[in-house]
Design a protein around this motif. Sequence first.
Motif, PDB file in Angstrom:
ATOM      1  N   GLN A 524      25.078  17.198   9.234  1.00  0.00           N
ATOM      2  CA  GLN A 524      25.958  17.450   8.318  1.00  0.00           C
ATOM      3  C   GLN A 524      27.563  17.336   8.243  1.00  0.00           C
ATOM      4  OE1 GLN A 524      23.863  21.097   7.019  1.00  0.00           O
ATOM      5  NE2 GLN A 524      23.297  20.095   5.284  1.00  0.00           N
ATOM      6  N   LEU A 525      27.886  17.666   9.303  1.00  0.00           N
ATOM      7  CA  LEU A 525      29.381  17.900   9.596  1.00  0.00           C
ATOM      8  C   LEU A 525      29.749  16.328   9.620  1.00  0.00           C
ATOM      9  CD1 LEU A 525      29.654  20.602  12.415  1.00  0.00           C
ATOM     10  CD2 LEU A 525      30.739  20.621  10.249  1.00  0.00           C
ATOM     11  N   LEU A 526      29.050  15.419  10.316  1.00  0.00           N
ATOM     12  CA  LEU A 526      29.442  14.032  10.430  1.00  0.00           C
ATOM     13  C   LEU A 526      29.426  13.596   8.990  1.00  0.00           C
ATOM     14  CD1 LEU A 526      27.375  12.877  13.657  1.00  0.00           C
ATOM     15  CD2 LEU A 526      30.055  12.853  13.278  1.00  0.00           C
ATOM     16  N   VAL A 527      28.652  13.919   8.186  1.00  0.00           N
ATOM     17  CA  VAL A 527      28.602  13.268   6.576  1.00  0.00           C
ATOM     18  C   VAL A 527      29.746  13.801   6.058  1.00  0.00           C
ATOM     19  CG1 VAL A 527      27.207  13.190   4.557  1.00  0.00           C
ATOM     20  CG2 VAL A 527      26.039  12.975   6.527  1.00  0.00           C
ATOM     21  N   LYS A 531      31.567  10.050   8.766  1.00  0.00           N
ATOM     22  CA  LYS A 531      31.526   9.142  10.111  1.00  0.00           C
ATOM     23  C   LYS A 531      30.023   9.208  10.190  1.00  0.00           C
ATOM     24  CE  LYS A 531      35.966  10.386  12.322  1.00  0.00           C
ATOM     25  NZ  LYS A 531      36.334  11.342  13.507  1.00  0.00           N
ATOM     26  N   GLY A 532      29.262   9.713   9.150  1.00  0.00           N
ATOM     27  CA  GLY A 532      27.816   9.475   9.563  1.00  0.00           C
ATOM     28  C   GLY A 532      27.298   8.172   9.013  1.00  0.00           C
ATOM     29  N   VAL A 675      27.189  16.996   0.245  1.00  0.00           N
ATOM     30  CA  VAL A 675      27.185  16.357  -0.892  1.00  0.00           C
ATOM     31  C   VAL A 675      28.431  15.403  -1.251  1.00  0.00           C
ATOM     32  CG1 VAL A 675      27.321  16.374  -3.485  1.00  0.00           C
ATOM     33  CG2 VAL A 675      25.507  17.814  -2.084  1.00  0.00           C
ATOM     34  N   LEU A 676      29.775  16.255  -0.784  1.00  0.00           N
ATOM     35  CA  LEU A 676      31.033  15.597  -1.049  1.00  0.00           C
ATOM     36  C   LEU A 676      31.030  14.336  -0.034  1.00  0.00           C
ATOM     37  CD1 LEU A 676      34.219  15.348  -1.801  1.00  0.00           C
ATOM     38  CD2 LEU A 676      34.469  16.804   0.087  1.00  0.00           C
ATOM     39  N   GLY A 677      30.580  14.447   1.147  1.00  0.00           N
ATOM     40  CA  GLY A 677      30.733  13.289   2.154  1.00  0.00           C
ATOM     41  C   GLY A 677      29.821  12.361   1.816  1.00  0.00           C
ATOM     42  N   ILE A 678      28.547  12.682   1.497  1.00  0.00           N
ATOM     43  CA  ILE A 678      27.759  11.580   0.901  1.00  0.00           C
ATOM     44  C   ILE A 678      28.074  10.588  -0.175  1.00  0.00           C
ATOM     45  CG2 ILE A 678      25.318  10.886   0.055  1.00  0.00           C
ATOM     46  CD1 ILE A 678      24.514  13.484   1.670  1.00  0.00           C
ATOM     47  N   ILE A 679      28.684  11.430  -1.345  1.00  0.00           N
ATOM     48  CA  ILE A 679      29.033  10.434  -2.625  1.00  0.00           C
ATOM     49  C   ILE A 679      30.426   9.861  -2.168  1.00  0.00           C
ATOM     50  CG2 ILE A 679      30.001  11.104  -4.883  1.00  0.00           C
ATOM     51  CD1 ILE A 679      28.137  13.369  -5.109  1.00  0.00           C
TER      52      ILE A 679
END
Length: 856
Positions: A524-527, A531-532, A675-679
């Motif tokens: 989750q931190l990587l996302v 960097k995920g 959610v922010l990282g994925i979007i």
Amino acid sequence: MTSTHRTPRGPILVIDEDASVINTYAPHLEACGYEVMTARDGHAATQLIAVNPPDLIISELRTPAMDGHSFFRHLQRRWPEIPVIVTSTTCEPTEVVACLRKGASDFLIKPLKNMDMLSLSVSRALREIKLKHQNQRYKELLEQRVSRSSEELKTTNRYLTELNRRLTEVVDSSRRLSSCVTIESFGTRLLEEFSHHLDASGGSLYIAGQEGLRLVHCLDGGHAPGLISYPVAKSSPFGYALYRKEPVLIGDIRNEGALRPSGYGGYHNGSFVIFPLQNQEGKPFGLVSLHGKKRPPFVNQDREVGGLLASYSSETLRAVRAMEALSKSEEKYKLAALTASDLISEWSPATDDLVWFGNIDAVIGSAPETRPTTMEAWLSLIHPDDRQRIADTYRNKTHCATAAPMDYRVRHLSHGWRHFRERTTTLRSKGGATKVLRACNDITREKNAEEERIIFELKMQHAQKLESLGIIAGGIAHDFNNILMAVLGHADIALEEVEGNPGPQKALNSIVTAGKRATELARQLLVYSGKGKLETSIVNVNTLVSDMMSLIEVSVSKKVRILFHPGRHTPHIEGNLSQLRQVVLNLLTNASQAIGNASGQIEIRTGKVFCTRSDLDACSMPVRPDVDAPLPEATYTFIDIDDTGCGMDATTRNKLFDPFYTTKKTGTGLGMAAVLGIIRQLRGTMTVDSTPGVGTHIRVLLPASLAAVENRKQPEAPPTEKPIRQQGGLILIADDEEPVRKISQRMVEKLGFSVISAKDGREAVSLYKAHRQKIRCVILDMTMPGLSGSEALDQIRIVNPSAKAIIASGYGSAPSESDLAADDSCSYLQKPYQISELKQVLREMLNGSGLPAKPE
């Protein structure tokens, strides 16, 4: 795993009043490679420990003079770091539990039928204490790294805070400068303000005249010439600044080969900063020079602060020059007014006549027949919120020679409101008649620019904070994955060693379960940090939500009613299916928790919408400057989630995407950050509208895809696991983290291979060149000092183009999918991996076609 801070190995202390027990334990432990000390009771043992502390103590529960429980308490007070294995002929559960609660590493029942139980218990206790020491060192290292990152953020924050303070003071200075009515008074006040803001002891102000630059004021008289004749040499600091038409910062004039010093010997140091004063067309009409920095030299922040003050000063100085010219003679001021860029007018209070000497029609959009020719008509154009204040000023200040500048808004007859700054001077003729001279500056552009600057600075600070948190989150996840690699690897190997022993197996399985949960947290931190690793496919949004409805209904409160309204023509999107499920589930979970135990409703809608540039700019998701490219105007697939919950106030909305921020007692604060990282990775955005006590509306916008969804194949039965062909051979492992390198080596050796290891990419290339005929595969860490894993593989491929390789990374950033698809001799392995995952990847690599024969 070998520690980098290893201490000399100590002995094992055996305590038992029964000499036959000691004579049995000691030879067996010495045969296992341990040094052994013995004692017959607790007092003798205490004396031995004080002289030569052992690595481990094996103690009988019932000892003369000092029983086992008293001995435990004594050990916990003086030597809490030494593990203890208890032996006893009693097997009472209360005794066993009491010893384990007091810190015993193991409890063995005498007589021991198999001495291997003793050696196994000893090795396990020593391994556990070693792991504790290593984990403590990892924790200290992580805390140091976080502390350094935190200090860097604090330094940046202090810089921005100081700059903001100085800029605020510059705005106050501009107001004080507005009260000056002559060039001399303006020059004196201007240099005082510059000296204050830039901490300078010397400086001068020059204004352009017919013959050259005329000195208006000087802070440290005696060296500045009264006139610098034209042309001003470009090799001089003044000429260079006028030629560049921008502030010039000189750290030390003695080091500037292209600029010629003036020759004055009274300067404290050679640091200068020069600011040209420019008219509205950008042409310089003067300059301000500062030197004598009290704490030299001048720095870039001085240049930025002084440049802003010079910009304000240029505008004010133009008005002061016009007002000074007007005060000398009526003909002169009329001529100046007609040629000036500012509006000049004359008002006669007795008759209320208002005469304009500038292009008033162009400024407010009037025509000759609608032009305001009385003060009453002019006041009718002023904004209602400002009108009474301006009217009172005209009524009360007509007896004053000068009045303070006034800022107010005037209605443009076609295009809204304009911002004006007005300065007035009252003149009285010999006959007693009064006239008020008014100089009005249109400062709309400056006002709008200032508002935009403030908004931009707020967005920039917020984006920088999130970006910094993202960098820290990515670094923490990387280090965390390396730590988990060691923990899970050792747990895997330990599970094989204790096979058939339910007690240790249960404890080790708990360690593996906790490690996997920690791995999910790291992912989750990587996302969030961007960097995920993502494996994308074409996804039908309506099918995605429909398939999740049963899971959603279980995850939310029974009192919450869920309604799904799928759009009839909702476009597909391209993304990672599991992460898209995570987005929907996180948003719905937050909506349900906002409703709480009360009855409520959640509505889900899908569809498509065309977003313009203004629509995208109005979205709530923070944008990182210089990182996130602007989203294109296009058709987007939307997912709307509306709830009737408690809503969010402004503070909560502003911190919604901050990692570790949560309003729940048991929350991690990573849901919306993930959610922010994925979007972001999907090149989408979000809007959030929420009202406390009413509810929240969230819209997720993702780029629409025209591709069709691939038909899903029915899952096949898992194939029978194939062994690795040609088991054995040499594997090269390269990783800059020694604990990871060591556990990877043990895993590979467990799979039946020999191993050589390298601590960085350069050593890996060198070892491969030396053993290329024997090496069957290389395992390379993606991020290593000197040469990264990809760079090391490139050099290895020069030696052997068909070399088999596995790239491992704790960041989750694999080589590009196209590269992996085109290269069947390279695979990717996400840290932390377990021995089963490593075995699967090695099998795929070594069972492929075209492999070299196993070396003899």
